[in-house]
Structure formats: C-alpha cells, structure tokens
Design a protein around this motif. Structure first.
Motif, PDB file in Angstrom:
ATOM      1  N   PRO A 130      -3.266  -9.813  -3.569  1.00  0.00           N
ATOM      2  CA  PRO A 130      -3.756  -9.327  -4.858  1.00  0.00           C
ATOM      3  C   PRO A 130      -2.744  -9.456  -5.986  1.00  0.00           C
ATOM      4  O   PRO A 130      -3.081  -9.244  -7.148  1.00  0.00           O
ATOM      5  N   LEU A 131      -1.532  -9.801  -5.656  1.00  0.00           N
ATOM      6  CA  LEU A 131      -0.466 -10.020  -6.631  1.00  0.00           C
ATOM      7  C   LEU A 131       0.304 -11.276  -6.224  1.00  0.00           C
ATOM      8  O   LEU A 131       0.324 -11.638  -5.043  1.00  0.00           O
ATOM      9  N   PRO A 132       0.948 -11.941  -7.160  1.00  0.00           N
ATOM     10  CA  PRO A 132       1.822 -13.055  -6.770  1.00  0.00           C
ATOM     11  C   PRO A 132       2.880 -12.578  -5.775  1.00  0.00           C
ATOM     12  O   PRO A 132       3.415 -11.468  -5.905  1.00  0.00           O
ATOM     13  N   LEU A 133       3.167 -13.407  -4.794  1.00  0.00           N
ATOM     14  CA  LEU A 133       4.092 -12.999  -3.742  1.00  0.00           C
ATOM     15  C   LEU A 133       5.497 -12.696  -4.266  1.00  0.00           C
ATOM     16  O   LEU A 133       6.193 -11.847  -3.720  1.00  0.00           O
ATOM     17  N   ASP A 134       5.911 -13.384  -5.334  1.00  0.00           N
ATOM     18  CA  ASP A 134       7.237 -13.082  -5.854  1.00  0.00           C
ATOM     19  C   ASP A 134       7.296 -11.675  -6.440  1.00  0.00           C
ATOM     20  O   ASP A 134       8.326 -10.995  -6.358  1.00  0.00           O
ATOM     21  N   LYS A 135       6.162 -11.193  -6.996  1.00  0.00           N
ATOM     22  CA  LYS A 135       6.108  -9.830  -7.514  1.00  0.00           C
ATOM     23  C   LYS A 135       6.114  -8.805  -6.380  1.00  0.00           C
ATOM     24  O   LYS A 135       6.763  -7.762  -6.468  1.00  0.00           O
ATOM     25  N   ILE A 136       5.376  -9.114  -5.317  1.00  0.00           N
ATOM     26  CA  ILE A 136       5.363  -8.212  -4.157  1.00  0.00           C
ATOM     27  C   ILE A 136       6.756  -8.095  -3.565  1.00  0.00           C
ATOM     28  O   ILE A 136       7.232  -7.002  -3.226  1.00  0.00           O
ATOM     29  N   THR A 137       7.434  -9.222  -3.443  1.00  0.00           N
ATOM     30  CA  THR A 137       8.789  -9.215  -2.895  1.00  0.00           C
ATOM     31  C   THR A 137       9.732  -8.413  -3.784  1.00  0.00           C
ATOM     32  O   THR A 137      10.544  -7.619  -3.297  1.00  0.00           O
ATOM     33  N   LEU A 138       9.617  -8.588  -5.090  1.00  0.00           N
ATOM     34  CA  LEU A 138      10.461  -7.839  -6.016  1.00  0.00           C
ATOM     35  C   LEU A 138      10.201  -6.342  -5.909  1.00  0.00           C
ATOM     36  O   LEU A 138      11.125  -5.527  -5.961  1.00  0.00           O
ATOM     37  N   GLY A 194      10.120   3.240   6.147  1.00  0.00           N
ATOM     38  CA  GLY A 194       9.086   2.510   6.873  1.00  0.00           C
ATOM     39  C   GLY A 194       7.700   3.018   6.529  1.00  0.00           C
ATOM     40  O   GLY A 194       6.763   2.240   6.365  1.00  0.00           O
ATOM     41  N   THR A 195       7.568   4.340   6.403  1.00  0.00           N
ATOM     42  CA  THR A 195       6.277   4.922   6.022  1.00  0.00           C
ATOM     43  C   THR A 195       5.883   4.482   4.617  1.00  0.00           C
ATOM     44  O   THR A 195       4.717   4.154   4.353  1.00  0.00           O
ATOM     45  N   MET A 196       6.849   4.455   3.705  1.00  0.00           N
ATOM     46  CA  MET A 196       6.565   4.038   2.336  1.00  0.00           C
ATOM     47  C   MET A 196       6.090   2.583   2.298  1.00  0.00           C
ATOM     48  O   MET A 196       5.124   2.250   1.605  1.00  0.00           O
ATOM     49  N   LEU A 197       6.758   1.708   3.045  1.00  0.00           N
ATOM     50  CA  LEU A 197       6.339   0.307   3.081  1.00  0.00           C
ATOM     51  C   LEU A 197       4.950   0.152   3.700  1.00  0.00           C
ATOM     52  O   LEU A 197       4.144  -0.657   3.237  1.00  0.00           O
ATOM     53  N   MET A 198       4.676   0.934   4.737  1.00  0.00           N
ATOM     54  CA  MET A 198       3.359   0.857   5.373  1.00  0.00           C
ATOM     55  C   MET A 198       2.277   1.255   4.372  1.00  0.00           C
ATOM     56  O   MET A 198       1.238   0.594   4.268  1.00  0.00           O
ATOM     57  N   ILE A 199       2.514   2.318   3.600  1.00  0.00           N
ATOM     58  CA  ILE A 199       1.545   2.748   2.592  1.00  0.00           C
ATOM     59  C   ILE A 199       1.376   1.669   1.517  1.00  0.00           C
ATOM     60  O   ILE A 199       0.261   1.372   1.071  1.00  0.00           O
ATOM     61  N   PHE A 200       2.473   1.061   1.119  1.00  0.00           N
ATOM     62  CA  PHE A 200       2.434   0.013   0.098  1.00  0.00           C
ATOM     63  C   PHE A 200       1.580  -1.165   0.555  1.00  0.00           C
ATOM     64  O   PHE A 200       0.690  -1.633  -0.169  1.00  0.00           O
ATOM     65  N   PHE A 201       1.812  -1.656   1.769  1.00  0.00           N
ATOM     66  CA  PHE A 201       1.061  -2.809   2.254  1.00  0.00           C
ATOM     67  C   PHE A 201      -0.380  -2.448   2.599  1.00  0.00           C
ATOM     68  O   PHE A 201      -1.283  -3.288   2.488  1.00  0.00           O
ATOM     69  N   THR A 202      -0.623  -1.199   2.989  1.00  0.00           N
ATOM     70  CA  THR A 202      -2.001  -0.749   3.182  1.00  0.00           C
ATOM     71  C   THR A 202      -2.749  -0.778   1.851  1.00  0.00           C
ATOM     72  O   THR A 202      -3.910  -1.196   1.778  1.00  0.00           O
ATOM     73  N   GLY A 203      -2.070  -0.371   0.789  1.00  0.00           N
ATOM     74  CA  GLY A 203      -2.676  -0.413  -0.535  1.00  0.00           C
ATOM     75  C   GLY A 203      -2.987  -1.834  -0.977  1.00  0.00           C
ATOM     76  O   GLY A 203      -4.052  -2.102  -1.559  1.00  0.00           O
ATOM     77  N   LEU A 204      -2.091  -2.763  -0.690  1.00  0.00           N
ATOM     78  CA  LEU A 204      -2.355  -4.164  -1.029  1.00  0.00           C
ATOM     79  C   LEU A 204      -3.578  -4.685  -0.270  1.00  0.00           C
ATOM     80  O   LEU A 204      -4.413  -5.401  -0.837  1.00  0.00           O
ATOM     81  N   ARG A 205      -3.686  -4.317   1.008  1.00  0.00           N
ATOM     82  CA  ARG A 205      -4.838  -4.779   1.797  1.00  0.00           C
ATOM     83  C   ARG A 205      -6.133  -4.179   1.233  1.00  0.00           C
ATOM     84  O   ARG A 205      -7.164  -4.855   1.176  1.00  0.00           O
ATOM     85  N   THR A 206      -6.054  -2.923   0.808  1.00  0.00           N
ATOM     86  CA  THR A 206      -7.239  -2.281   0.232  1.00  0.00           C
ATOM     87  C   THR A 206      -7.691  -3.004  -1.031  1.00  0.00           C
ATOM     88  O   THR A 206      -8.893  -3.202  -1.257  1.00  0.00           O
ATOM     89  N   LEU A 207      -6.749  -3.423  -1.854  1.00  0.00           N
ATOM     90  CA  LEU A 207      -7.091  -4.180  -3.056  1.00  0.00           C
ATOM     91  C   LEU A 207      -7.791  -5.487  -2.701  1.00  0.00           C
ATOM     92  O   LEU A 207      -8.751  -5.897  -3.361  1.00  0.00           O
ATOM     93  N   VAL A 208      -7.301  -6.141  -1.645  1.00  0.00           N
ATOM     94  CA  VAL A 208      -7.932  -7.397  -1.206  1.00  0.00           C
ATOM     95  C   VAL A 208      -9.351  -7.131  -0.728  1.00  0.00           C
ATOM     96  O   VAL A 208     -10.297  -7.836  -1.092  1.00  0.00           O
ATOM     97  N   GLN A 209      -9.518  -6.101   0.076  1.00  0.00           N
ATOM     98  CA  GLN A 209     -10.832  -5.803   0.639  1.00  0.00           C
ATOM     99  C   GLN A 209     -11.842  -5.401  -0.428  1.00  0.00           C
ATOM    100  O   GLN A 209     -13.029  -5.681  -0.312  1.00  0.00           O
TER     101      GLN A 209
END
Length: 216
Positions: free
Chosen positions: A159-167, A193-208
């Motif tokens: 849902p975002l450019p990968l360079d932005k996600i990495t940043l 680790g919990t924070m990153l999991m929540i972040f990537f879960t949010g990205l997946r939700t945006l995709v879905q």
C-alpha cells in the motif's frame, strides 16, 4: 609462495583491524567519542598509533568500520527471519525481538551510535558517510521486503512504496533503541517485535481493504 605471503599479510592486517575495532568499542564506551583518543585505542589494542593510522584515518572512520560489522550482522538476522515460512507479521515480530535482544546484550553500542549520530549533525563529511551506509542498508532491506511480498499470494502490491516502508521501520528501530537506552526497564525484549507485527498487520489490512495511501 608469493601468493601465500600476500594472503598472510592480508590476514595479519585483518587481525589488526579486528583488534582495533574491538578495542575502540571498549574505549569509546569508557571515555565517549570526544574524550577517547587514538593513542588510547591503539594502546588498548596493543599497537602503536602508527598501526592505527595504517588501518584507519580517524576515529570516525573506525566507527564506520564498526557500523559496517553491525549492519552486516543485523542484515543477516533479517535475511534468516524473512526466509522462514512464517507469515510476514510473525517474521516482523521475530526480527524485532532479535534486534531488541541484540541491544540488550550490548547496550553500550546504542549509546555510542547515538553519540556519533549527534556528531554527524555537526560534521557534514561524516554525515554523508553515515547516510551512505544507511541508504545501502535500507536498499538491502527493501529488497528483502520485495522478495517476501512476491512470495505472498494475498498481496499484489504494497500500500506504500517499499522505500517508504523501509524508512518507517528504520525510524521505529531508532526510536525504540532510544527509549531502551533511556528507560531500559520500560522496554522489554518483546516490545519492538510487537510494534513491528502491528505495523505490518496494518499494512496488510490496507491491502485487503483496497485502500490507496499516497506517500507524502
């Protein structure tokens, strides 16, 4: 015979550099960036100042060599995490936990990193060198993310450019490291680790949900 002698010299130089890097970690942690001297680093390693200058041009150059080693280690951990069959969210959680445990095992490194980062704000030449390494590491991690997404049948495109996600993940890791340095008892090994999991879960939700998010 000549080839063997050349290899032997290279091995000797590598050993010298390794000892200087190890000594610098102790000296910098003990004295800080500005108070630590090159003489002190060389003495800690068991060499002369000449041996130092045969391998490094300055304290900043030595720190960058230390940083290269740390970045390589973190990249290796992330490569192992993203190569597993776990979900991206679980991989992110594990990568974050691995990073937090590495910080806890060597808290002096984070103090040193932030001290040099502040120094970079006052030394443009050093800032450029530091940013160059940051961008190279981000590019490698961006490629890991790209490969992981290509293996995920549920994601056609992030849902975002990968360079932005990495940043964003870099900003989170630096923020977490700062909090860990200031309040070690408030930041346990699982929190990042919990924070990153929540972040990537949010990205997946945006995709879905098919949300279109535009990066600023």
């Amino acid at each position: 015979m000549a080839q063997a002698a050349r290899l032997s010299r290279k091995e000797k130089q590598a050993h010298t550099r390794a000892r200087l890097i190890e000594a610098a970690g102790k000296v910098f942690a003990r004295s800080g960036l500005h108070q630590a001297s090159i003489d002190e680093v060389a003495e800690e390693a068991g060499f002369t100042k000449g041996a130092f200058y045969a391998n490094f041009g300055s304290k900043e150059e030595l720190f960058l060599a230390m940083l290269d080693e740390r970045f390589a280690a973190r990249l290796g951990e992330l490569e192992r995490a993203t190569a597993s069959d776990e979900s991206p969210e679980e991989q992110a959680r594990q990568a974050g936990t691995d990073f937090s445990r590495a910080i806890a095992a060597d808290p002096e490194w984070e103090r040193l990193f932030f001290e040099f980062a502040a120094h970079a704000g006052r030394d443009e030449r050093f800032r450029v060198e530091l940013v160059e390494r940051y961008r190279a590491l981000r590019a490698r991690i961006e490629e890991l993310y790209r490969r992981r997404i290509e293996r995920d049948p549920e994601i056609d495109a992030p849902p975002l450019p990968l360079d932005k996600i990495t940043l964003m993940t870099f900003a989170m890791v630096n923020g977490m490291a700062l909090e860990k340095m200031l309040e070690p008892d408030a930041v346990d090994d699982e929190l990042y680790g919990t924070m990153l999991m929540i972040f990537f879960t949010g990205l997946r939700t945006l995709v879905q949900e098919g949300s279109a998010v535009q990066a600023g």
